[in-house]
Write a protein that holds these residues in place. Structure first.
Motif, PDB file in Angstrom:
ATOM      1  N   LEU A   1      37.894 -47.242   4.636  1.00 19.23           N
ATOM      2  CA  LEU A   1      38.228 -45.823   4.789  1.00 19.23           C
ATOM      3  C   LEU A   1      36.978 -45.005   5.099  1.00 19.23           C
ATOM      4  O   LEU A   1      37.027 -44.026   5.848  1.00 19.23           O
ATOM      5  CB  LEU A   1      38.937 -45.298   3.538  1.00 19.23           C
TER       6      LEU A   1
ATOM      7  N   ALA B   1      44.670 -45.322  11.092  1.00 19.02           N
ATOM      8  CA  ALA B   1      45.325 -46.613  10.856  1.00 19.02           C
ATOM      9  C   ALA B   1      44.358 -47.594  10.234  1.00 19.02           C
ATOM     10  O   ALA B   1      43.159 -47.606  10.551  1.00 19.02           O
ATOM     11  CB  ALA B   1      45.849 -47.177  12.179  1.00 19.02           C
TER      12      ALA B   1
ATOM     13  N   ALA C   1      37.899 -43.104  18.887  1.00 17.01           N
ATOM     14  CA  ALA C   1      38.489 -41.817  18.512  1.00 17.01           C
ATOM     15  C   ALA C   1      37.569 -41.127  17.514  1.00 17.01           C
ATOM     16  O   ALA C   1      36.834 -41.790  16.782  1.00 17.01           O
ATOM     17  CB  ALA C   1      39.862 -42.055  17.899  1.00 17.01           C
ATOM     18  N   PRO C   2      37.624 -39.795  17.469  1.00 16.73           N
ATOM     19  CA  PRO C   2      36.773 -39.086  16.505  1.00 16.73           C
ATOM     20  C   PRO C   2      37.175 -39.431  15.070  1.00 16.73           C
ATOM     21  O   PRO C   2      38.324 -39.786  14.821  1.00 16.73           O
ATOM     22  CB  PRO C   2      37.040 -37.592  16.798  1.00 16.73           C
ATOM     23  N   PRO C   3      36.226 -39.356  14.137  1.00 18.36           N
ATOM     24  CA  PRO C   3      36.514 -39.782  12.773  1.00 18.36           C
ATOM     25  C   PRO C   3      37.469 -38.844  12.043  1.00 18.36           C
ATOM     26  O   PRO C   3      37.688 -37.707  12.477  1.00 18.36           O
ATOM     27  CB  PRO C   3      35.138 -39.765  12.095  1.00 18.36           C
ATOM     28  N   VAL C   4      38.016 -39.328  10.964  1.00 16.28           N
ATOM     29  CA  VAL C   4      38.852 -38.517  10.074  1.00 16.28           C
ATOM     30  C   VAL C   4      37.963 -37.471   9.396  1.00 16.28           C
ATOM     31  O   VAL C   4      36.858 -37.780   8.965  1.00 16.28           O
ATOM     32  CB  VAL C   4      39.507 -39.438   9.001  1.00 16.28           C
TER      33      VAL C   4
ATOM     34  N   PRO D   1      41.829 -42.544  15.023  1.00 21.26           N
ATOM     35  CA  PRO D   1      40.862 -43.548  14.558  1.00 21.26           C
ATOM     36  C   PRO D   1      41.583 -44.693  13.851  1.00 21.26           C
ATOM     37  O   PRO D   1      42.555 -44.493  13.137  1.00 21.26           O
ATOM     38  CB  PRO D   1      39.984 -42.768  13.586  1.00 21.26           C
ATOM     39  N   ALA D   2      41.070 -45.909  14.058  1.00 20.49           N
ATOM     40  CA  ALA D   2      41.634 -47.083  13.386  1.00 20.49           C
ATOM     41  C   ALA D   2      40.471 -47.940  12.921  1.00 20.49           C
ATOM     42  O   ALA D   2      39.435 -47.995  13.583  1.00 20.49           O
ATOM     43  CB  ALA D   2      42.516 -47.868  14.356  1.00 20.49           C
ATOM     44  N   VAL D   3      40.656 -48.598  11.786  1.00 23.53           N
ATOM     45  CA  VAL D   3      39.623 -49.525  11.303  1.00 23.53           C
ATOM     46  C   VAL D   3      40.277 -50.893  11.104  1.00 23.53           C
ATOM     47  O   VAL D   3      41.404 -50.992  10.628  1.00 23.53           O
ATOM     48  CB  VAL D   3      38.968 -49.007   9.991  1.00 23.53           C
ATOM     49  N   LEU D   4      39.571 -51.932  11.519  1.00 25.40           N
ATOM     50  CA  LEU D   4      40.077 -53.292  11.441  1.00 25.40           C
ATOM     51  C   LEU D   4      39.347 -54.039  10.335  1.00 25.40           C
ATOM     52  O   LEU D   4      38.114 -53.980  10.257  1.00 25.40           O
ATOM     53  CB  LEU D   4      39.833 -53.996  12.780  1.00 25.40           C
ATOM     54  N   ILE D   5      40.106 -54.712   9.470  1.00 24.47           N
ATOM     55  CA  ILE D   5      39.487 -55.603   8.496  1.00 24.47           C
ATOM     56  C   ILE D   5      39.811 -57.020   8.955  1.00 24.47           C
ATOM     57  O   ILE D   5      40.983 -57.399   9.062  1.00 24.47           O
ATOM     58  CB  ILE D   5      40.004 -55.369   7.066  1.00 24.47           C
ATOM     59  N   THR D   6      38.773 -57.782   9.247  1.00 22.84           N
ATOM     60  CA  THR D   6      38.968 -59.088   9.882  1.00 22.84           C
ATOM     61  C   THR D   6      37.984 -60.106   9.323  1.00 22.84           C
ATOM     62  O   THR D   6      36.939 -59.747   8.786  1.00 22.84           O
ATOM     63  CB  THR D   6      38.742 -58.972  11.402  1.00 22.84           C
TER      64      THR D   6
ATOM     65  N   SER E   1      43.689 -58.305   9.404  1.00 23.79           N
ATOM     66  CA  SER E   1      43.864 -59.517  10.211  1.00 23.79           C
ATOM     67  C   SER E   1      43.512 -60.757   9.419  1.00 23.79           C
ATOM     68  O   SER E   1      42.712 -60.692   8.494  1.00 23.79           O
ATOM     69  CB  SER E   1      42.891 -59.454  11.389  1.00 23.79           C
ATOM     70  N   THR E   2      44.009 -61.900   9.887  1.00 19.80           N
ATOM     71  CA  THR E   2      43.649 -63.159   9.210  1.00 19.80           C
ATOM     72  C   THR E   2      42.179 -63.480   9.463  1.00 19.80           C
ATOM     73  O   THR E   2      41.594 -63.046  10.436  1.00 19.80           O
ATOM     74  CB  THR E   2      44.461 -64.330   9.768  1.00 19.80           C
TER      75      THR E   2
ATOM     76  N   LEU F   1      36.454 -45.045   8.661  1.00 20.79           N
ATOM     77  CA  LEU F   1      37.366 -44.137   9.364  1.00 20.79           C
ATOM     78  C   LEU F   1      36.771 -42.737   9.454  1.00 20.79           C
ATOM     79  O   LEU F   1      37.050 -41.989  10.392  1.00 20.79           O
ATOM     80  CB  LEU F   1      38.711 -44.037   8.626  1.00 20.79           C
ATOM     81  N   CYS F   2      35.959 -42.384   8.450  1.00 15.43           N
ATOM     82  CA  CYS F   2      35.380 -41.040   8.408  1.00 15.43           C
ATOM     83  C   CYS F   2      34.023 -40.975   9.095  1.00 15.43           C
ATOM     84  O   CYS F   2      33.349 -39.946   9.048  1.00 15.43           O
ATOM     85  CB  CYS F   2      35.221 -40.587   6.961  1.00 15.43           C
TER      86      CYS F   2
ATOM     87  N   VAL G   1      44.078 -51.630   9.914  1.00 11.61           N
ATOM     88  CA  VAL G   1      44.631 -52.860  10.488  1.00 11.61           C
ATOM     89  C   VAL G   1      44.002 -54.045   9.777  1.00 11.61           C
ATOM     90  O   VAL G   1      42.776 -54.141   9.710  1.00 11.61           O
ATOM     91  CB  VAL G   1      44.297 -52.949  11.994  1.00 11.61           C
TER      92      VAL G   1
ATOM     93  N   PRO H   1      35.504 -50.422  17.782  1.00 10.00           N
ATOM     94  CA  PRO H   1      34.448 -49.527  17.275  1.00 10.00           C
ATOM     95  C   PRO H   1      34.284 -49.528  15.751  1.00 10.00           C
ATOM     96  O   PRO H   1      33.178 -49.412  15.271  1.00 10.00           O
ATOM     97  CB  PRO H   1      34.863 -48.139  17.765  1.00 10.00           C
ATOM     98  N   ARG H   2      35.392 -49.693  14.998  1.00  8.33           N
ATOM     99  CA  ARG H   2      35.283 -49.626  13.540  1.00  8.33           C
ATOM    100  C   ARG H   2      35.900 -50.888  12.957  1.00  8.33           C
ATOM    101  O   ARG H   2      37.116 -51.054  13.007  1.00  8.33           O
ATOM    102  CB  ARG H   2      36.014 -48.392  12.986  1.00  8.33           C
TER     103      ARG H   2
END
Lengths: 350, 60, 429
Positions: free
Chosen positions: B53, A345, A220-223, B2-7, A349-350, B56-57, A347, B19-20
Motif C-alpha cells: 500500500l 488495485a 498512474a499517479p499515486p494514491v 495505480p496498481a501494485v503487484l505482489i509477486t 500472483s503466484t 501505491l502512495c 494484484v 511500475p509498482r
C-alpha cells in the motif's frame, strides 16, 4: 489435381460494380470468375476452376466484418468450394479486413483452406495474420499481376501440402508471428552443444528464440489519501469459491471471475481454493489468505487505514495467459473499478 | 489507476516494466509462511500488505 | 592377512560406466521373463508378484503395447527404461538400488523397451501414449515396446505415499524386466569414458535444473527430493546411470524418468568431449520456490562453474514452465555476468497456436537459445483405438477412445524432453 473448386472474394470495385459510391452494396454471388478472377484462374492452372465469385461492398462488410463474413460463407456453401481465395486487397483498410475476415470464416465454417492477399502494411494483416494464411502483395493495384501470381502459388501450396508447408522465407506469404512445432533432423541437445562450441570459438551462431522487448506504460499517479481509498483485489492465483461456480479455467484464462467477498471477513479453507494448473496448491488451500490477503485488509479497514475493499475479487489462473488477453482483461477491470468508485488495485500472483 | 503487484517472480515484473511491485514470500504462498504459527504468519502478511500500500502512495 | 571374500567385488574395481545394450523389438507374454533374441518375454504373474511385495499396492495389472498396434494408454505417470546393475542386481540408487554401484561398472539396458506406469493419482495431469497414428510419430514411446503397469493403491493412503508407491512400482518393474538380460549377450557395449580435460580445449559445465516443489511435482536425486538443494555437483555418469527419477505427474508435461536416464545433453556433450569442449561436471539446481532462492542458486551455480570448475561456458536446461523461465533468466545473468558463455535449452510455452511469445521472461543477455518445441501447442491426434488401457475418459472429460483427440504436445508423453533428445522444434511461420 482434378477439379479443385475455388470461390473468389472481391469488393465492389474489383468486382466491377462501381467505385466508392457502391461501397454499401450487399453481397452478390456470380458464377465463374470476375475481373482479376479470370487471370487468377489462369495462374492457378489446369485442375483448378473459379466456380464462383462473391462480391461485396467494403462498407457493407466493415459494419460487422465477422457477422457479415459468416453470412457470406453460407451464401457460397452450395458451390461446394475446396479452396477460398480473397483479394488482392493491397494496402486498403476496409478491403483487407473484409478479405481476411471472410477467409477466416470460410476456413472455420466450411473446413477448407483459405488464403487472403494483402500488403504487409495493410490493416487486415496486423489483425488477422495469426488466424489466416496471407499471400503477399505490393501496396498498389499496379502490382496486380504479381499479386495474383503470389495468391495462386500460395493457394495451391496450402491446398496441396497444407499450411505448415509454407515458409515465409521462401514462399510469397506474410510472416504470421506464429511458432509451430515441426520435425527436424538434428536433436535439440546436439544443436545446443554445437551452439556452445560456436559461441566459445567466437564463431557466428543463430539463436532459435529471438529476444523480447516490453512496451512501457506510463505509471498512474499515486494514491493521495489511503484512508479514503477503496482497494480492488485482483489475483492471478486462481482463488475461487469451492466448486468453481463460474466454471473458470485453470490455465489459458480468457476471462476473470467475480468472486463475491463483500460479506467475507477472512478466506477460509474449504470455502475458497486455488484453481490454477501451474503451481503447488497445498499451502494456499490450507489458508487462501496466503494468496489473497483479505484478512489483513479487513483489519486495516476496521482501523481506518483504508476505506474498504471492492465487493468482488477479480480472479483468474495466471498460467499460459496470452499477453493480448491480459491487456484486454486489465482494461476491463479498470473500467469496472472506475464505475464502482475503486481507485487503486492490489494484484497478487503466484 | 495505480496498481501494485505482489509477486514471487520480480524478474518478470521488471521485464514487463511493472511500475509498482513487491517481492512476496514464495511461489506456493506469496503472502504466507506455513513454517510460522498463525499469529506470526498474519503479522508477516500485514507487513507485506503495508509495504504494498505504501508503494501505491509513491510516485513512479 | 584378511582376504577379500571372492564373491564380493568392490565398486572401485570397475572403471567407467558400461551401458550394455540388449535391443528389444518385440514384447510378448510368456511363461518366464527372458530375452529370446530381440523379443522380451514377460511372465506377467511373476512380475505382478514382485510388484505386490509393496503392500501399499492392493493390486497391479500388466499389459503390453507394441509399435504399430491400435492401442492407447492414458493417465500415464512415468516411463522408465529397464536397466539393472551387474554388480548389485538392482538399480535406481537410493530408492530400489544401492549407492555403491552408481555410475560405475556394467549396466544392462533393454534398449527399445520401456515400462509405462498408468495410474489415476489425485491432481494428476493427463499423459497419453499411442502406438500408431499422429501421436506415435511424435513420441519416442510410440516406437518402444512398452510394458504397462497399472498399480492400484490401497484405499486411504496419504497422497505422498500413493505417489511414491506408484513411482516405485514402475522402478521395480524396470529392474525386474532388465534381469532378463543377465542370461543373454549384449549386442553392443557403450563405454562412457570421460578423459581428463585436455589442455587448450574449453572447459564447460552442464547446469541441470530440476523441479521439486511438493506432492506430484518432484525430482529425486539418489532418492532424495531436490526441493531444498543448493547447486550440487555430480558426475555425468551418475545421471546416465539412474541417479535422477521423477515423481512429477501433476505438471502439465511429464519429464519422465526415461529422459533423465538417457539425458540428451550429456550424451551430446560426451560425443564432443575433448574434441571441441570438455565437460567438467553436471550441476544440479532446483527450480526454487522463492525468488531469493532462485537468485541464490543461480549465482552459486555460476560461481561453481566458473571458479571451482574453471569453465569457459555452460549449457543450461529447464524443467518446468513460466517460473522455470525466471530461473533461466537469473542463471543467464549470473553466468554471463562472470564471463561464462551461456547456451539455454528451453521448452516453449507459446500457447495453443504458438501465437504468444515462447517464454514468460528472458534475460536480455540470452543470445543463444535452443528450443525443444512448444509444449502448449494443440494438435489433432488422429488414431484408431482398438484397445484402451488405463481409463475410458481423459481427466479433462474427452472420450479416451476418440479417433480425433485435440491435445497439447505436453500431454503426449514422449513428445517433450527438457534434456533435448528429440527431433521436435518450432519454426517461425
Amino acid at each position: 489435381m482434378a477439379g479443385v473448386r475455388v470461390v473468389h472474394y472481391l469488393n465492389q470495385f474489383f468486382g466491377q460494380r462501381g467505385g466508392e459510391e457502391q461501397a454499401h452494396l450487399g453481397p452478390a454471388l456470380v458464377e465463374g470468375p470476375v475481373g482479376p478472377g479470370a487471370i487468377l484462374a489462369q495462374k492457378l492452372g489446369p485442375g483448378y476452376s473459379v466456380v464462383g465469385t462473391l462480391i461485396c461492398g467494403d462498407n457493407y462488410k466493415s459494419d460487422a466484418p465477422e457477422e457479415r463474413s459468416r453470412e457470406l460463407v453460407e451464401l457460397a456453401r452450395h458451390l461446394r468450394p475446396d479452396l477460398v481465395l480473397a483479394g488482392p486487397a493491397f494496402a486498403a483498410g476496409r478491403y483487407s479486413i473484409a478479405c481476411a475476415a471472410f477467409g477466416v470464416a470460410a476456413a472455420k465454417q466450411l473446413r477448407i483452406p483459405a488464403v487472403a492477399s494483402m500488403a504487409e502494411s495493410a490493416p487486415g494483416a496486423d489483425i488477422y495474420r495469426r488466424d489466416l494464411v496471407l499471400a503477399q502483395c505490393g501496396d498498389s493495384a499496379r502490382q496486380m499481376a504479381e499479386a495474383l501470381d503470389h495468391l495462386a502459388a500460395v493457394g495451391r501450396k496450402v491446398l496441396e501440402q497444407g499450411e505448415s508447408a509454407l515458409d515465409p522465407a521462401v514462399d510469397p506469404c506474410l510472416k504470421r508471428g506464429l511458432r509451430r512445432n515441426v520435425l527436424t533432423t538434428v536433436t535439440a541437445a546436439d544443436r545446443a552443444v554445437a551452439m556452445l562450441v560456436a559461441k566459445l570459438a567466437g564463431q557466428p551462431y543463430q539463436t532459435e528464440v529471438p529476444l523480447l522487448s516490453a512496451e512501457r506504460t506510463t505509471p498512474a499517479p499515486p494514491v493521495q489519501t489511503l484512508a479514503a481509498t477503496r482497494i480492488g483485489l485482483v489475483t492471478t492465483g486462481g482463488i475461487i469459491p469451492h466448486g468453481n461456480p463460474e466454471r473458470l479455467r485453470s490455465h489459458v484464462a480468457d476471462r476473470y471471475g467475480h468472486v463475491p467477498i463483500g460479506a467475507v471477513d477472512d478466506l477460509r479453507p474449504g470455502e475458497f481454493e486455488a484453481n490454477h494448473g501451474g503451481f503447488f496448491h497445498g499451502y494456499v488451500n490450507d489458508d487462501p489468505d496466503r494468496m489473497v490477503p483479505l484478512d489483513v485488509l479487513r483489519d486495516m479497514t476496521r482501523e481506518g487505514r483504508i476505506a474498504g475493499v471492492h465487493e468482488y475479487l477479480f480472479s483468474l489462473a495466471g498460467t499460459g495467459t496470452f499477453p493480448e488477453v491480459s491487456r484486454r482483461l486489465g482494461a476491463e477491470m479498470a473500467r469496472e473499478y472506475q464505475h464502482a468508485g475503486v481507485h487503486a488495485a492490489l494484484v497478487t500472483s503466484t | 489507476m495505480p496498481a501494485v503487484l505482489i509477486t514471487n517472480l520480480p524478474t518478470v515484473a521488471e521485464a514487463m516494466a511493472v511500475p509498482r511491485y513487491l517481492n512476496g514470500v514464495a511461489i506456493p504462498h506469496v503472502l504466507g509462511n506455513p513454517a510460522l504459527d498463525a499469529i506470526h504468519e498474519k503479522q508477516l502478511r500485514r507487513r507485506l500488505v503495508e509495504q504494498a500500500l505504501a508503494l501505491l502512495c509513491t510516485a513512479k | 592377512m584378511l582376504r577379500k571374500a571372492p564373491w564380493r567385488k568392490e565398486a572401485s574395481d570397475a572403471v567407467d560406466l558400461e551401458l550394455a545394450r540388449f535391443p528389444v523389438t518385440d514384447v510378448q507374454f510368456g511363461p518366464a521373463t527372458r530375452l529370446s533374441g530381440r523379443t522380451l518375454l514377460v511372465d506377467a504373474a511373476a512380475l505382478r508378484r514382485d510388484l505386490l511385495q509393496d503392500d501399499r499396492l492392493a493390486d497391479c495389472q500388466v499389459d503390453l503395447m507394441r509399435p504399430g498396434e491400435a492401442v492407447r494408454v492414458v493417465h500415464v505417470v512415468d516411463v522408465i527404461e529397464p536397466r539393472v546393475k551387474v554388480l548389485t542386481d538392482d538399480y535406481f540408487a537410493g530408492i530400489t538400488g544401492s549407492m555403491s554401484s552408481l555410475g560405475l561398472g556394467r549396466t544392462l539396458v533393454l534398449k527399445g523397451a520401456a515400462v509405462v506406469v498408468s495410474c489415476a493419482l489425485p491432481s494428476a495431469q493427463e499423459g497419453v501414449i499411442d502406438m500408431t497414428g499422429t501421436a506415435a510419430g511424435l513420441s519416442k514411446f510410440g516406437q518402444t515396446c512398452n510394458v504397462v503397469v497399472l498399480p492400484q493403491l490401497q484405499p486411504g493412503l496419504p497422497n505422498e505415499e500413493a505417489a511414491r508407491a506408484a513411482m516405485e512400482c514402475g522402478l521395480r518393474a524396470a529392474v525386474h524386466l532388465a534381469r532378463a538380460a543377465v542370461a543373454a549377450d549384449p549386442e553392443a557395449v557403450d563405454t562412457l569414458h570421460w578423459a581428463e580435460p585436455a589442455p587448450g580445449i574449453p572447459r564447460v559445465a552442464y547446469l541441470y535444473y530440476l523441479y521439486s516443489h511438493g506432492y506430484g511435482r518432484e525430482r529425486l536425486l539418489y532418492g532424495k527430493t531436490t526441493r531444498d538443494i543448493l547447486p550440487t555437483l555430480v558426475h555425468p555418469n551418475e545421471v546416465l546411470d539412474g541417479a535422477v527419477v521423477q515423481c512429477g505427474f501433476t505438471m502439465p508435461s511429464k519429464s519422465v524418468t526415461y529422459n533423465h536416464q538417457n539425458c540428451g545433453i550429456i550424451r551430446s556433450l560426451h560425443r564432443r568431449h575433448n574434441i571441441d569442449l570438455a565437460l567438467t561436471g553436471v550441476v544440479m539446481i532446483n527450480h526454487n520456490l522463492t525468488f531469493a532462492d532462485k537468485r541464490r542458486s543461480a549465482h552459486a551455480a555460476a560461481r561453481l562453474a566458473r571458479h571451482t570448475l574453471g569453465c569457459a561456458g555452460v549449457i543450461v536446461s529447464k524443467d518446468g514452465g513460466g517460473q522455470a523461465d525466471v530461473d533461466l533468466a537469473e542463471c543467464t545473468e549470473a553466468c554471463e555476468g562472470v564471463g561464462l558463455k551461456t547456451v539455454l535449452v528451453v521448452k516453449e510455452e507459446g500457447g495453443e497456436a504458438g501465437a504468444a511469445y515462447p517464454l514468460v521472461v528472458v534475460s536480455p543477455r540470452a543470445d543463444a537459445i535452443v528450443t525443444t518445441g512448444n509444449g502448449t501447442e494443440h494438435i489433432h491426434v488422429f488414431n484408431r483405438v482398438e484397445r484402451l488401457i488405463g481409463g475410458d475418459t481423459l481427466y479433462e472429460g474427452q472420450d479416451a477412445a476418440s479417433a480425433d483427440l485435440e491435445l497439447p504436445y505436453n500431454y503426449i508423453v514422449g513428445s517433450v524432453d527438457f534434456e533435448g533428445d528429440l527431433l521436435i522444434r518450432t519454426r517461425e511461420l
